[in-house]
Structure formats: structure tokens, C-alpha cells
Design a protein around this motif. Structure first.
Motif, mmCIF file in Angstrom:
data_model
loop_
_atom_site.group_PDB
_atom_site.id
_atom_site.type_symbol
_atom_site.label_atom_id
_atom_site.label_comp_id
_atom_site.label_asym_id
_atom_site.label_seq_id
_atom_site.Cartn_x
_atom_site.Cartn_y
_atom_site.Cartn_z
ATOM 1 N N LYS A 140 53.404 27.689 45.548
ATOM 2 C CA LYS A 140 53.664 27.224 46.992
ATOM 3 C C LYS A 140 52.116 27.273 47.584
ATOM 4 C CE LYS A 140 55.619 29.010 51.312
ATOM 5 N NZ LYS A 140 56.140 27.549 51.601
ATOM 6 N N HIS A 141 51.317 28.438 47.193
ATOM 7 C CA HIS A 141 50.137 28.507 47.909
ATOM 8 C C HIS A 141 49.109 28.534 47.071
ATOM 9 C CE1 HIS A 141 52.362 30.805 51.051
ATOM 10 N NE2 HIS A 141 52.965 31.413 50.189
ATOM 11 N N GLY A 142 49.037 28.140 46.128
ATOM 12 C CA GLY A 142 47.785 27.722 45.055
ATOM 13 C C GLY A 142 47.469 29.194 44.856
ATOM 14 N N PRO A 143 46.167 29.436 44.121
ATOM 15 C CA PRO A 143 45.610 30.856 43.717
ATOM 16 C C PRO A 143 45.616 31.639 45.155
ATOM 17 C CG PRO A 143 44.426 29.172 42.766
ATOM 18 C CD PRO A 143 45.476 28.416 43.676
ATOM 19 N N VAL A 144 46.027 33.084 44.787
ATOM 20 C CA VAL A 144 46.056 33.885 45.967
ATOM 21 C C VAL A 144 44.971 34.959 45.773
ATOM 22 C CG1 VAL A 144 48.479 33.446 46.649
ATOM 23 C CG2 VAL A 144 47.748 35.247 45.009
ATOM 24 N N ASP A 154 45.231 47.104 35.056
ATOM 25 C CA ASP A 154 46.290 46.442 34.355
ATOM 26 C C ASP A 154 45.696 45.092 33.876
ATOM 27 O OD1 ASP A 154 47.928 48.431 35.015
ATOM 28 O OD2 ASP A 154 48.947 47.511 36.607
ATOM 29 N N ILE A 155 44.505 45.253 33.227
ATOM 30 C CA ILE A 155 44.120 44.047 32.672
ATOM 31 C C ILE A 155 43.820 43.938 31.175
ATOM 32 C CG2 ILE A 155 42.598 43.416 34.945
ATOM 33 C CD1 ILE A 155 40.323 44.973 33.263
ATOM 34 N N ASN A 156 44.896 44.862 30.165
ATOM 35 C CA ASN A 156 44.670 44.737 28.957
ATOM 36 C C ASN A 156 45.228 43.423 28.393
ATOM 37 O OD1 ASN A 156 44.556 47.537 29.056
ATOM 38 N ND2 ASN A 156 46.640 47.889 28.982
ATOM 39 N N ASP A 157 44.601 43.131 27.366
ATOM 40 C CA ASP A 157 44.795 41.598 26.861
ATOM 41 C C ASP A 157 46.150 41.929 26.161
ATOM 42 O OD1 ASP A 157 44.480 39.198 25.884
ATOM 43 O OD2 ASP A 157 43.335 39.660 24.381
ATOM 44 N N HIS A 158 46.719 43.111 25.522
ATOM 45 C CA HIS A 158 47.970 43.003 25.036
ATOM 46 C C HIS A 158 48.307 44.464 24.787
ATOM 47 C CE1 HIS A 158 46.096 44.734 21.133
ATOM 48 N NE2 HIS A 158 45.102 43.861 21.374
ATOM 49 N N MET A 159 49.543 44.871 24.620
ATOM 50 C CA MET A 159 49.750 46.271 24.501
ATOM 51 C C MET A 159 51.029 46.401 23.437
ATOM 52 S SD MET A 159 50.495 47.623 28.516
ATOM 53 C CE MET A 159 50.429 49.485 28.037
ATOM 54 N N PHE A 160 50.620 47.130 22.269
ATOM 55 C CA PHE A 160 51.654 47.020 21.099
ATOM 56 C C PHE A 160 51.721 45.642 20.629
ATOM 57 C CE2 PHE A 160 52.505 51.268 22.515
ATOM 58 C CZ PHE A 160 52.455 51.877 21.648
ATOM 59 N N GLY A 161 50.598 44.785 20.663
ATOM 60 C CA GLY A 161 50.555 43.355 20.200
ATOM 61 C C GLY A 161 51.194 42.501 21.411
ATOM 62 N N GLU A 162 52.000 42.796 22.410
ATOM 63 C CA GLU A 162 52.567 42.133 23.184
ATOM 64 C C GLU A 162 51.558 41.784 24.365
ATOM 65 O OE1 GLU A 162 55.566 41.162 22.773
ATOM 66 O OE2 GLU A 162 55.684 42.102 20.930
ATOM 67 N N ARG A 163 51.632 40.408 24.780
ATOM 68 C CA ARG A 163 50.794 39.762 25.836
ATOM 69 C C ARG A 163 51.462 39.984 27.364
ATOM 70 N NH1 ARG A 163 46.728 36.761 24.971
ATOM 71 N NH2 ARG A 163 47.170 34.940 26.855
ATOM 72 N N PHE A 170 47.514 41.446 35.430
ATOM 73 C CA PHE A 170 46.545 40.765 36.064
ATOM 74 C C PHE A 170 45.373 40.237 35.260
ATOM 75 C CE2 PHE A 170 48.062 44.127 39.030
ATOM 76 C CZ PHE A 170 48.690 43.242 39.931
ATOM 77 N N ARG A 171 45.469 40.386 33.975
ATOM 78 C CA ARG A 171 44.925 39.573 32.937
ATOM 79 C C ARG A 171 45.500 38.085 32.858
ATOM 80 N NH1 ARG A 171 40.908 40.064 27.992
ATOM 81 N NH2 ARG A 171 40.396 42.059 29.012
ATOM 82 N N ARG A 172 46.669 38.213 32.608
ATOM 83 C CA ARG A 172 47.526 36.704 32.556
ATOM 84 C C ARG A 172 47.409 36.057 33.762
ATOM 85 N NH1 ARG A 172 48.105 39.109 28.021
ATOM 86 N NH2 ARG A 172 45.884 38.205 27.928
ATOM 87 N N ALA A 173 47.461 36.743 34.914
ATOM 88 C CA ALA A 173 47.599 36.088 36.295
ATOM 89 C C ALA A 173 46.088 35.179 36.475
ATOM 90 C CB ALA A 173 47.710 37.070 37.312
ATOM 91 N N MET A 174 45.137 35.821 35.915
ATOM 92 C CA MET A 174 43.734 35.258 35.843
ATOM 93 C C MET A 174 43.681 33.808 35.000
ATOM 94 S SD MET A 174 41.576 35.622 38.184
ATOM 95 C CE MET A 174 40.104 35.153 37.716
ATOM 96 N N GLU A 175 44.216 34.223 33.807
ATOM 97 C CA GLU A 175 44.050 33.265 32.667
ATOM 98 C C GLU A 175 44.809 32.084 33.163
ATOM 99 O OE1 GLU A 175 43.761 36.015 28.833
ATOM 100 O OE2 GLU A 175 45.822 35.369 29.454
ATOM 101 N N GLU A 176 45.979 32.435 33.918
ATOM 102 C CA GLU A 176 46.969 31.272 34.366
ATOM 103 C C GLU A 176 46.531 30.524 35.877
ATOM 104 O OE1 GLU A 176 50.966 32.665 34.162
ATOM 105 O OE2 GLU A 176 50.693 33.474 32.141
ATOM 106 N N GLY A 177 45.265 30.970 36.289
ATOM 107 C CA GLY A 177 45.010 30.412 37.749
ATOM 108 C C GLY A 177 45.720 30.825 38.713
ATOM 109 N N LEU A 178 46.423 31.975 38.694
ATOM 110 C CA LEU A 178 47.217 32.562 39.851
ATOM 111 C C LEU A 178 46.594 33.188 40.914
ATOM 112 C CD1 LEU A 178 50.209 34.122 37.632
ATOM 113 C CD2 LEU A 178 49.716 31.468 38.303
ATOM 114 N N PHE A 207 36.420 40.281 40.511
ATOM 115 C CA PHE A 207 37.131 41.097 41.367
ATOM 116 C C PHE A 207 35.990 42.365 41.921
ATOM 117 C CE2 PHE A 207 40.966 41.289 38.419
ATOM 118 C CZ PHE A 207 41.397 39.689 38.425
ATOM 119 N N ARG A 208 36.458 42.909 43.115
ATOM 120 C CA ARG A 208 35.785 43.854 43.450
ATOM 121 C C ARG A 208 36.465 45.257 43.101
ATOM 122 N NH1 ARG A 208 33.558 45.873 49.523
ATOM 123 N NH2 ARG A 208 32.924 48.059 49.108
#
Length: 320
Positions: A140-144, A154-163, A170-178, A207-208
Motif C-alpha cells: 500500500k505505502h511502498g518502503p516505510v 533483530d537483524i540475524n541472518d538465521h536462527m537455528f538455520g531458519e531465516r 528486520f534483515r528480511r524486511a530490508m532484503e525484501e525492500g520493505l 539505520f540510525r
């Protein structure tokens, strides 16, 4: 053209505080409908947690402890119920046994929220829920922009191998352009880590990062003036992990870290978002079993109310 319908919380002189509907602020329970401006929603999910469970019980407990809240904000002059049509639209029916299916369910639910032009204020649930909500907001809004209060980035690449888990949204959100990385601020980060560059990935995205020690012994009003300038006029989402506060104030959470923000600073952060184009917010990681006093849920309910008060369109009264 019909007049706008405005709902009021059930008052304490009409029904004892310990009675009435088990909704946020004892508001009417209203299904998602385009006549709503704001919906309080629950996402009772904690299968993304990495330590203590119980956040699935957060929405119910936060609603219960919201019963003391009154409609007018005496501290700021905000009168949200004079301005906007606000109701409690219930919980997202997540799949208790499958995290990835739950993520899809949440995204589809918030797609409907966005389609009806409703601003969501969400009770978590663990922080994993921010990812599907941001996915829906992007459509709806584009990247916010993001005001993120938390003990953890909350920027881990994975936890116990899970993405996808509560430490990765917030790592996934940046990678997805959110997210618009230049319009993201993370406040209250602290605790032990695994390396000297614990927050470097955040900084590399623009990020700040405001670590908790930078907040000790001071008002955060000056910080929030800088945040408003940085985030500008574009859409902004508020994501408030209750563990951003020190466990002295909010012990009922899954991953408590000492040395955190005070309740006063939490209020300053949320109130400092007034004037931003806030398009929604969440309050996550409340785990009622770990706070027999219910104080964590009391604080959470008040912070959600304060988020309501800074939404665009809320009337403010000068009365002092």
C-alpha cells in the motif's frame, strides 16, 4: 452522506472496570470494515521465540489490563475518540503448529486491513509478526520508515538455520525492500553479543542505531526531534518490543536484558512520533506468565494507547 460513526470505550462509571467486554479499552468488537479508521488487533503467536515462551498470551492480557485507560490523554491533549473511528477487530487466526503458514496467514489478514484503509495497532505475539505486517504495508505505502524500540536489533541472518524467527524480521524486511533504510531508527539496543560488530549490519543499511547507554539519565525529547527530521513526511511504522524497557519495568518478556529504557523514555519515544506520517504500529513480546503483577501488560496497554494518540488525524485540545 452519513455522519461519521465514533465509538467510545466503555466508561468506568457505566460498568465496573473489572466487568464489560474483554476488548482493548473495552471498545466495541467490530469486524474489519472500511468505516473504521483504526483497528486494534491481536496476533497470538510465539512459535518464533528463541527463549522464554508465552507471548501468544500477550494480546489477551494486554486487552485485560487496558481496562483502566480513559479516552482523553490528559498529558498531551490528544482526543483520539473525538477524531477517528476506532474499534477492536479481534485476533489473527494463526496456525499454532506452523510458523511459515502463520506468516502467510498474517500477511493475508493485513492485506485486508490495508485494502480497507484501516490503520492497524497490533498486540503481539513475538517480533516475527513484524515481517508479514511490513509485507502488507509495502503493497500500500511502498518502503516505510521505522521507529524500532528494542533491546535487540533483530537483524540475524538465521536462527537455528531458519531465516524467519523473532530475531530476523528486520534483515528480511530490508532484503525484501520493505524498509527505507535511511529512515529507520533503532533505539534501546544493548546486552551481550557474539562479536564487536553486533550492530554494524544495521548501520551499513543506513539505520540510525541508538544504544541504550546513549539514553541513560536523560530525556529523549531531543533525540526524537532528530528522528522526526530524519524520517520526514513519508510513511512510518512503529515497532515496540517491550524488552526495549528495562526488566525492572517490564519483566514479563521472553528475552530480558538489563540496563534498558525507562517507562518515561518509552512514552517520550512514542509521543515524539507526533507529526510523523504514522501508518501503524505494534507492541510485541509481552509474555504474561513471567510477570505475576501484570505490570508489563499495563505498560504495554498504555504504550499502545499512546501510539493511537499520535496517529494522523487525531485532534489535540489546548486546555491547560
Amino acid at each position: 452522506m452519513t455522519d461519521k460513526v465514533l465509538y467510545e470505550p466503555l466508561g468506568g462509571n457505566d460498568m465496573p472496570r473489572f466487568g464489560g467486554p474483554a476488548t482493548f479499552m473495552r471498545l466495541p468488537a467490530v469486524d474489519l470494515d472500511a468505516h473504521l479508521d483504526v483497528a486494534f488487533l491481536g496476533v497470538p503467536l510465539d512459535i518464533g521465540t528463541s527463549n522464554r515462551p508465552g507471548a501468544r498470551l500477550g494480546p489477551r492480557e494486554i486487552r485485560d489490563e487496558s481496562r483502566m485507560l480513559r479516552p482523553f490523554n490528559v498529558s498531551t491533549g490528544a482526543a483520539p475518540f473525538d477524531s477517528l473511528t476506532i474499534a477492536d477487530s479481534g485476533d489473527v487466526p494463526i496456525n499454532t503448529f506452523n510458523l511459515l503458514k502463520s506468516i502467510d496467514i498474517i500477511e493475508s489478514f493485513y492485506d485486508e486491513v490495508m485494502a480497507k484503509n484501516i490503520m492497524p495497532l497490533t498486540m503481539g505475539g513475538d517480533h516475527t509478526i513484524a515481517l508479514p505486517i511490513l509485507r502488507a504495508l509495502k503493497k500500500k505505502h511502498g518502503p516505510v520508515g521505522l521507529v524500532h524500540v528494542d533491546a535487540h536489533a533483530d537483524i540475524n541472518d538465521h536462527m537455528f538455520g531458519e531465516r524467519i524467527a523473532h530475531g530476523t524480521p528486520f534483515r528480511r524486511a530490508m532484503e525484501e525492500g520493505l524498509l527505507d533504510g535511511e529512515r529507520v531508527v533503532q533505539i534501546g539496543l544493548r546486552g551481550t553479543g557474539y562479536s564487536p560488530d553486533e550492530y554494524q549490519w544495521s548501520r551499513d543499511q543506513g539505520f540510525r542505531v541508538v544504544q541504550a547507554e546513549e539514553c541513560w539519565h536523560k530525556s529523549l525529547d531531543p533525540l526524537m526531534a532528530e528522528v522526526r527530521e530524519q524520517l520526514g513526511d513519508g510513511p512510518v511504522y512503529i515497532s515496540f518490543d517491550i524488552d526495549g524497557l528495562d526488566p525492572a519495568y517490564a519483566p514479563g518478556t521472553g528475552t530480558a536484558e538489563v540496563g534498558g529504557l525507562t517507562v518515561h523514555q518509552g512514552l517520550e519515544i512514542v509521543r515524539g512520533c507526533k507529526g510523523l506520517n504514522v501508518v501503524g504500529g505494534d507492541l510485541v513480546e509481552v509474555s504474561p506468565p513471567f510477570d505475576t503483577t501484570h505490570n508489563t501488560s499495563v505498560v504495554a496497554a498504555n504504550l499502545l494507547y499512546e501510539m493511537l494518540c499520535v496517529l494522523p488525524g487525531v485532534k489535540y485540545h489546548e486546555y491547560r
